[in-house]
Design a protein around this motif. Structure first.
Motif, PDB file in Angstrom:
ATOM      1  N   GLU A   1     -22.588  16.015 -43.441  1.00 46.23           N
ATOM      2  CA  GLU A   1     -21.644  14.675 -43.992  1.00 46.23           C
ATOM      3  C   GLU A   1     -22.424  13.628 -45.004  1.00 46.23           C
ATOM      4  O   GLU A   1     -22.144  13.047 -45.873  1.00 46.23           O
ATOM      5  CB  GLU A   1     -21.248  13.453 -42.657  1.00 46.23           C
ATOM      6  CG  GLU A   1     -20.129  14.060 -42.212  1.00 46.23           C
ATOM      7  CD  GLU A   1     -19.538  13.303 -41.182  1.00 46.23           C
ATOM      8  OE1 GLU A   1     -19.352  11.914 -41.559  1.00 46.23           O
ATOM      9  OE2 GLU A   1     -19.257  13.403 -39.957  1.00 46.23           O
ATOM     10  N   PHE A   2     -23.754  13.714 -44.920  1.00 45.89           N
ATOM     11  CA  PHE A   2     -24.654  12.886 -45.327  1.00 45.89           C
ATOM     12  C   PHE A   2     -25.565  13.243 -46.553  1.00 45.89           C
ATOM     13  O   PHE A   2     -25.924  14.689 -46.494  1.00 45.89           O
ATOM     14  CB  PHE A   2     -25.658  11.975 -44.764  1.00 45.89           C
ATOM     15  CG  PHE A   2     -24.737  10.921 -43.694  1.00 45.89           C
ATOM     16  CD1 PHE A   2     -24.573   9.860 -43.991  1.00 45.89           C
ATOM     17  CD2 PHE A   2     -24.431  11.573 -42.455  1.00 45.89           C
ATOM     18  CE1 PHE A   2     -23.885   8.896 -43.135  1.00 45.89           C
ATOM     19  CE2 PHE A   2     -23.563  10.801 -41.550  1.00 45.89           C
ATOM     20  CZ  PHE A   2     -23.185   9.417 -41.841  1.00 45.89           C
TER      21      PHE A   2
ATOM     22  N   SER B   1     -23.835   4.780 -35.791  1.00 47.26           N
ATOM     23  CA  SER B   1     -23.831   3.241 -35.604  1.00 47.26           C
ATOM     24  C   SER B   1     -23.930   2.765 -36.996  1.00 47.26           C
ATOM     25  O   SER B   1     -25.052   2.713 -37.558  1.00 47.26           O
ATOM     26  CB  SER B   1     -25.290   2.526 -34.808  1.00 47.26           C
ATOM     27  OG  SER B   1     -25.192   1.210 -34.609  1.00 47.26           O
ATOM     28  N   LEU B   2     -23.014   2.068 -37.439  1.00 46.67           N
ATOM     29  CA  LEU B   2     -23.105   1.616 -39.103  1.00 46.67           C
ATOM     30  C   LEU B   2     -23.865   0.471 -39.061  1.00 46.67           C
ATOM     31  O   LEU B   2     -23.911  -0.710 -38.316  1.00 46.67           O
ATOM     32  CB  LEU B   2     -21.729   1.247 -39.387  1.00 46.67           C
ATOM     33  CG  LEU B   2     -21.424   0.938 -40.693  1.00 46.67           C
ATOM     34  CD1 LEU B   2     -21.644   1.884 -41.693  1.00 46.67           C
ATOM     35  CD2 LEU B   2     -19.904   0.242 -40.974  1.00 46.67           C
TER      36      LEU B   2
ATOM     37  N   ARG C   1     -18.597  -5.634 -34.432  1.00 48.79           N
ATOM     38  CA  ARG C   1     -17.353  -5.820 -34.964  1.00 48.79           C
ATOM     39  C   ARG C   1     -16.936  -4.710 -35.772  1.00 48.79           C
ATOM     40  O   ARG C   1     -15.788  -3.985 -36.097  1.00 48.79           O
ATOM     41  CB  ARG C   1     -16.788  -7.171 -35.303  1.00 48.79           C
ATOM     42  CG  ARG C   1     -16.968  -8.093 -34.407  1.00 48.79           C
ATOM     43  CD  ARG C   1     -16.724  -9.544 -35.155  1.00 48.79           C
ATOM     44  NE  ARG C   1     -17.895  -9.732 -36.028  1.00 48.79           N
ATOM     45  CZ  ARG C   1     -18.086 -10.760 -36.732  1.00 48.79           C
ATOM     46  NH1 ARG C   1     -17.239 -11.855 -36.661  1.00 48.79           N
ATOM     47  NH2 ARG C   1     -19.205 -11.000 -37.498  1.00 48.79           N
ATOM     48  N   ASN C   2     -18.102  -3.885 -36.535  1.00 49.92           N
ATOM     49  CA  ASN C   2     -18.101  -3.228 -37.422  1.00 49.92           C
ATOM     50  C   ASN C   2     -17.959  -1.592 -36.798  1.00 49.92           C
ATOM     51  O   ASN C   2     -18.137  -0.602 -37.629  1.00 49.92           O
ATOM     52  CB  ASN C   2     -18.724  -3.209 -38.617  1.00 49.92           C
ATOM     53  CG  ASN C   2     -18.585  -4.507 -39.512  1.00 49.92           C
ATOM     54  OD1 ASN C   2     -17.464  -5.010 -39.620  1.00 49.92           O
ATOM     55  ND2 ASN C   2     -19.447  -4.945 -39.999  1.00 49.92           N
ATOM     56  N   GLN C   3     -18.220  -1.477 -35.619  1.00 51.02           N
ATOM     57  CA  GLN C   3     -18.355  -0.202 -34.975  1.00 51.02           C
ATOM     58  C   GLN C   3     -17.207   0.412 -34.788  1.00 51.02           C
ATOM     59  O   GLN C   3     -16.366   0.025 -34.570  1.00 51.02           O
ATOM     60  CB  GLN C   3     -19.155  -0.221 -33.751  1.00 51.02           C
ATOM     61  CG  GLN C   3     -20.706  -1.001 -34.035  1.00 51.02           C
ATOM     62  CD  GLN C   3     -21.461  -0.380 -35.327  1.00 51.02           C
ATOM     63  OE1 GLN C   3     -21.559   0.644 -35.134  1.00 51.02           O
ATOM     64  NE2 GLN C   3     -21.844  -1.173 -36.163  1.00 51.02           N
ATOM     65  N   ARG C   4     -17.121   2.007 -34.891  1.00 52.06           N
ATOM     66  CA  ARG C   4     -15.997   2.679 -34.865  1.00 52.06           C
ATOM     67  C   ARG C   4     -15.855   3.284 -33.502  1.00 52.06           C
ATOM     68  O   ARG C   4     -16.828   3.645 -32.782  1.00 52.06           O
ATOM     69  CB  ARG C   4     -16.067   3.866 -35.944  1.00 52.06           C
ATOM     70  CG  ARG C   4     -15.910   3.382 -37.429  1.00 52.06           C
ATOM     71  CD  ARG C   4     -17.457   2.889 -38.058  1.00 52.06           C
ATOM     72  NE  ARG C   4     -17.052   2.698 -39.314  1.00 52.06           N
ATOM     73  CZ  ARG C   4     -17.822   3.380 -40.280  1.00 52.06           C
ATOM     74  NH1 ARG C   4     -18.247   4.669 -40.106  1.00 52.06           N
ATOM     75  NH2 ARG C   4     -17.485   3.126 -41.606  1.00 52.06           N
TER      76      ARG C   4
ATOM     77  N   ASN D   1     -17.478   9.130 -37.238  1.00 53.86           N
ATOM     78  CA  ASN D   1     -17.061   8.688 -38.362  1.00 53.86           C
ATOM     79  C   ASN D   1     -18.414   8.233 -39.278  1.00 53.86           C
ATOM     80  O   ASN D   1     -18.919   7.205 -39.127  1.00 53.86           O
ATOM     81  CB  ASN D   1     -16.011   7.625 -38.372  1.00 53.86           C
ATOM     82  CG  ASN D   1     -15.312   6.965 -39.617  1.00 53.86           C
ATOM     83  OD1 ASN D   1     -15.923   7.428 -40.650  1.00 53.86           O
ATOM     84  ND2 ASN D   1     -14.588   6.076 -39.600  1.00 53.86           N
ATOM     85  N   GLY D   2     -18.629   8.991 -40.372  1.00 49.42           N
ATOM     86  CA  GLY D   2     -19.735   8.525 -40.981  1.00 49.42           C
ATOM     87  C   GLY D   2     -19.475   7.947 -42.432  1.00 49.42           C
ATOM     88  O   GLY D   2     -20.388   7.613 -43.088  1.00 49.42           O
ATOM     89  N   LYS D   3     -18.471   7.557 -42.397  1.00 55.90           N
ATOM     90  CA  LYS D   3     -17.906   6.788 -43.728  1.00 55.90           C
ATOM     91  C   LYS D   3     -18.712   5.635 -43.940  1.00 55.90           C
ATOM     92  O   LYS D   3     -18.791   4.803 -42.997  1.00 55.90           O
ATOM     93  CB  LYS D   3     -16.576   6.609 -43.775  1.00 55.90           C
ATOM     94  CG  LYS D   3     -15.930   5.823 -45.035  1.00 55.90           C
ATOM     95  CD  LYS D   3     -14.504   5.655 -45.055  1.00 55.90           C
ATOM     96  CE  LYS D   3     -13.893   4.993 -46.291  1.00 55.90           C
ATOM     97  NZ  LYS D   3     -12.486   4.736 -46.219  1.00 55.90           N
ATOM     98  N   HIS D   4     -19.246   5.418 -45.118  1.00 54.98           N
ATOM     99  CA  HIS D   4     -20.001   4.125 -45.260  1.00 54.98           C
ATOM    100  C   HIS D   4     -19.892   3.717 -46.918  1.00 54.98           C
ATOM    101  O   HIS D   4     -19.768   4.638 -47.338  1.00 54.98           O
ATOM    102  CB  HIS D   4     -21.490   4.126 -44.770  1.00 54.98           C
ATOM    103  CG  HIS D   4     -22.108   5.384 -45.696  1.00 54.98           C
ATOM    104  ND1 HIS D   4     -21.975   6.596 -45.298  1.00 54.98           N
ATOM    105  CD2 HIS D   4     -23.270   5.232 -46.474  1.00 54.98           C
ATOM    106  CE1 HIS D   4     -22.807   7.219 -45.902  1.00 54.98           C
ATOM    107  NE2 HIS D   4     -23.414   6.538 -46.983  1.00 54.98           N
TER     108      HIS D   4
END
Length: 303
Positions: A29-30, A151-152, A162-165, A173-176
């Motif tokens: 993913e990254f 962990s974003l 609040r931003n954790q999925r 979910n690796g979207k950033h």
């Protein structure tokens, strides 16, 4: 063959399979992952899993260590030998460099673990790492217990709950966005006992200070601190030679030893199975600074 005839995975096999899946998922993913590697037992196990995940190909990402300048010499020697043996690229973020040029100041208590945040974040930014493998486990400390596997972290490297999925059904979910990165914890579901049982099963080598040995120590705040250039006894603190080992390794000035006769992996497994104190709660003074010490450092971007 019936379902009952099929061999089921053991607990360690299941944990290994999950961790390897996570590591491969990140590689897919990254663009620029990195693995935090200090030479401590959790990072050693994590690197061992990465080697297995891509064997016979080499590990496809570098390793990074945030060096406080107060690390145990035995651990640094083990780190360097491991990196050379596996042909890895090692990035070192040095706290001492930041102190020397004035970007950081020494703490009044002489410890440096809490000075690691800025060098870590700068190392991530300058190398454009977008995923950072860490060896955190849920049983270590309450701030770690609530962490996601992915962990974003925001553009400042900070953690916002609040931003954790959600991670239902082990979907990550690796979207950033540009400037953000993700901390990844493949050992999230492991315990200290699992780690040691896996070390025994896989015959993984560790720095010798994880096993019982004679060392000059003095007692401070209920912990046995090793005598060294960066940790000297104060008035009234008596130096004694004792049989000790380390459950965790970090800044020498705030990491305590425990009295122990455990000289083999099997001995350590028996000892860990019987204890009721986590390794960080028992041997890390920096985590005792306040009830929310690790939580605060996590929000700032360290953990």
């Amino acid at each position: 063959m019936t379902l009952t005839d099929e061999r089921r995975l053991t607990q360690l096999e299941w944990l290994e399979s999950e961790a390897i899946h996570i590591i491969r998922e990140v590689a897919a993913e990254f663009e620029r992952p990195v693995l935090l590697f200090s030479g401590g037992k959790d990072s050693v196990v994590m690197l061992h899993l990465a080697v297995k995940a891509f064997w016979p190909a080499p590990v496809p990402f570098p390793v990074m260590h945030v060096d406080t300048g107060h690390n145990f010499p035995e651990v640094l020697a083990f780190r360097d030998a491991t990196v050379e043996r596996l042909g890895l690229r090692l990035e070192v973020a040095s706290v001492q460099d930041y102190i020397d040029d004035g970007r950081l100041r020494e703490r009044s208590d002489g410890t440096r673990n809490q000075l690691q945040t800025q060098p870590l974040l700068d190392g991530i930014t300058s190398n454009k790492f977008d995923a950072v493998f860490g060896g955190g486990r849920r049983d270590e400390e309450k701030a770690r217990a609530k962490e996601r596997v992915f962990s974003l972290r925001d553009e400042f490297g900070q953690w916002d709950p609040r931003n954790q999925r959600p991670e239902l059904w082990n979907l990550y979910n690796g979207k950033h966005r540009p400037g953000e990165h993700v901390r990844v914890f493949p050992l999230s579901n492991w315990t200290e006992l699992d780690v040691w049982q896996y070390i025994g099963a896989e015959d993984i080598q560790l720095p010798e200070l994880y096993y019982a040995h004679q060392r000059e120590v003095f007692e401070r705040d209920g912990m046995l601190i090793s005598v060294s250039e960066v940790s000297q006894p104060r008035d009234g603190e008596v130096v004694e030679k004792r049989q000790v080992r380390y459950r965790t390794v970090g800044d020498m000035s705030c990491t305590g030893a425990v009295e122990s006769d455990a000289v083999t992996v099997d001995d350590v497994i028996v000892e860990v199975a019987a204890t009721r104190l986590t390794e960080r709660g028992a041997t890390r003074a920096d985590d005792r600074a306040s009830e929310a010490a690790m939580e605060d450092r996590k929000k700032e971007g360290y953990f």
